[in-house]
Design a protein around this motif. Structure first.
Motif, PDB file in Angstrom:
ATOM      1  N   LEU A 273       0.828  -1.206   0.000  1.00  0.00           N
ATOM      2  CA  LEU A 273       0.000   0.000   0.000  1.00  0.00           C
ATOM      3  C   LEU A 273       0.863   1.257   0.000  1.00  0.00           C
ATOM      4  O   LEU A 273       0.559   2.232  -0.707  1.00  0.00           O
ATOM      5  N   GLU A 310      -8.987  -4.604   4.201  1.00  0.00           N
ATOM      6  CA  GLU A 310      -9.018  -4.159   5.596  1.00  0.00           C
ATOM      7  C   GLU A 310      -8.082  -2.985   5.827  1.00  0.00           C
ATOM      8  O   GLU A 310      -8.439  -1.991   6.482  1.00  0.00           O
ATOM      9  N   GLU A 312      -6.633  -0.917   3.609  1.00  0.00           N
ATOM     10  CA  GLU A 312      -6.639   0.196   2.638  1.00  0.00           C
ATOM     11  C   GLU A 312      -7.091   1.487   3.276  1.00  0.00           C
ATOM     12  O   GLU A 312      -6.620   2.577   2.921  1.00  0.00           O
ATOM     13  N   PHE A 313      -8.018   1.412   4.238  1.00  0.00           N
ATOM     14  CA  PHE A 313      -8.556   2.623   4.839  1.00  0.00           C
ATOM     15  C   PHE A 313      -8.255   2.713   6.334  1.00  0.00           C
ATOM     16  O   PHE A 313      -8.910   3.466   7.049  1.00  0.00           O
ATOM     17  N   GLU A 314      -7.281   1.941   6.804  1.00  0.00           N
ATOM     18  CA  GLU A 314      -6.899   2.049   8.223  1.00  0.00           C
ATOM     19  C   GLU A 314      -6.219   3.394   8.488  1.00  0.00           C
ATOM     20  O   GLU A 314      -5.470   3.913   7.668  1.00  0.00           O
TER      21      GLU A 314
END
Length: 314
Positions: A273, A310, A312-314
């Motif tokens: 990422l 999970e 990707e937007f933490e």
């Protein structure tokens, strides 16, 4: 401490599991005959393969504890016939009655056998979140069982647990202390552990995997699973861990095959990422160091995709 060390010496364990062995107990619908893995604690070790006709859905561990004043069963099994077969094995070990069944989560392989036990008048205990998950998904679980198990699904009727708990339940039976725990979020809703503190034995359920790759579901919080492991599971320092899948082992081994796998996959996806990588390539991050685990081929790429979504937007 001496008792715990003796326990480790007692259980050298059978050979590693192999998903290439279709059935280890041809005389029974069970995949394997229960063995005594610690004094008074027996486990029928399930296949490390996905559920198939040959293993009849017995691909998780079905355990029981002989207390001196009755038997406590951990997991109902994936069908009526599996529950019945386990009961027959219990009767071959002891004349004591089964007094309680505890289920490790809301998946079909833990709960679809509930109907058999309830018909025997045995209470079935589950975490409230696991009971809710089973209520939502039991129809699909039954359809899947009927598809792969065929005649071995006969008699199976989805049946709710008769009792639920939230955080913990302590049971004293025959002088044995049994703690039924929900240590925190992990593999699936309501993951439940059965802890024998005086023996140092943990029947861990699906918080813990050995010999096969942990599947990661949509909605699983892998960072939460790691936190639960490090802050609640490891401090108990069990001498023997009976995982949800795979043979009983020590804490260090099951930590490597569960927590360390999750840490490694999150590290690989995190780096991907950071480099601006997309989902299509995320499926193929390098997990080769875990290729020794059964179900690697079935699960590695799926797990990578779920963890990418999970994180990707933490």
């Amino acid at each position: 401490m001496m008792r715990r060390l003796a326990l480790i010496a007692l259980f050298a364990g059978p050979a590693h599991a192999s998903e290439d062995i279709p059935d280890q107990y041809p005389g029974s619908v069970l995949y394997a005959k229960p063995v005594e893995v610690a004094p008074g604690v027996f486990s029928a070790i399930g296949a490390t393969a996905p559920p198939t006709y040959d293993n009849a859905g017995h691909n998780n561990n079905l355990s029981f504890i002989v207390t001196g004043d009755g038997v406590v069963v951990v997991n109902s099994g994936a069908s009526y016939l599996l529950a019945k077969a386990l009961h027959e094995e219990i009767r071959a070990v002891t004349d004591q009655p089964v007094r309680l069944v505890i289920v490790e989560n809301g998946q079909g392989h833990a709960m679809l056998g509930n109907g058999y036990w309830v018909a025997q008048g045995v209470p079935v205990l589950a975490h409230a979140e696991a009971a809710a998950e089973f209520a939502d998904g039991s129809g699909q679980d039954l359809a899947a069982l009927q598809s792969y198990a065929r005649e071995n699904a006969e008699g199976t009727v989805p049946t709710a647990p008769t009792e639920t708990f939230e955080d913990r339940r302590e049971i004293v039976m025959g002088g044995l202390r049994i703690e039924v725990l929900h240590l925190g979020p992990a593999h699936s809703p309501g993951d439940t552990q059965v802890w024998l503190p005086d023996q140092g034995v943990m029947i861990a359920g699906d918080i813990a995997f050995h010999e096969r790759m942990p599947p990661i579901f949509e909605g699983t919080c892998t960072s939460c699973w790691i936190e639960t492991w490090e802050t609640a599971f490891m401090p108990l320092a069990p001498a023997l861990v009976i995982p949800g899948h795979g043979h009983p082992t020590d804490l260090a081994t099951v930590t490597h095959n569960t927590r360390d796998y999750l840490l490694d996959l999150r590290s690989k996806i995190g780096a991907h990422l950071e480099a601006g990588g997309d989902l299509a390539v995320a499926y193929y991050v390098d997990q080769s160091q875990w290729a020794y685990l059964d179900t690697f081929e079935e699960l590695a790429t799926k797990n990578a995709g779920v963890v990418f979504a999970e994180m990707e937007f933490e």
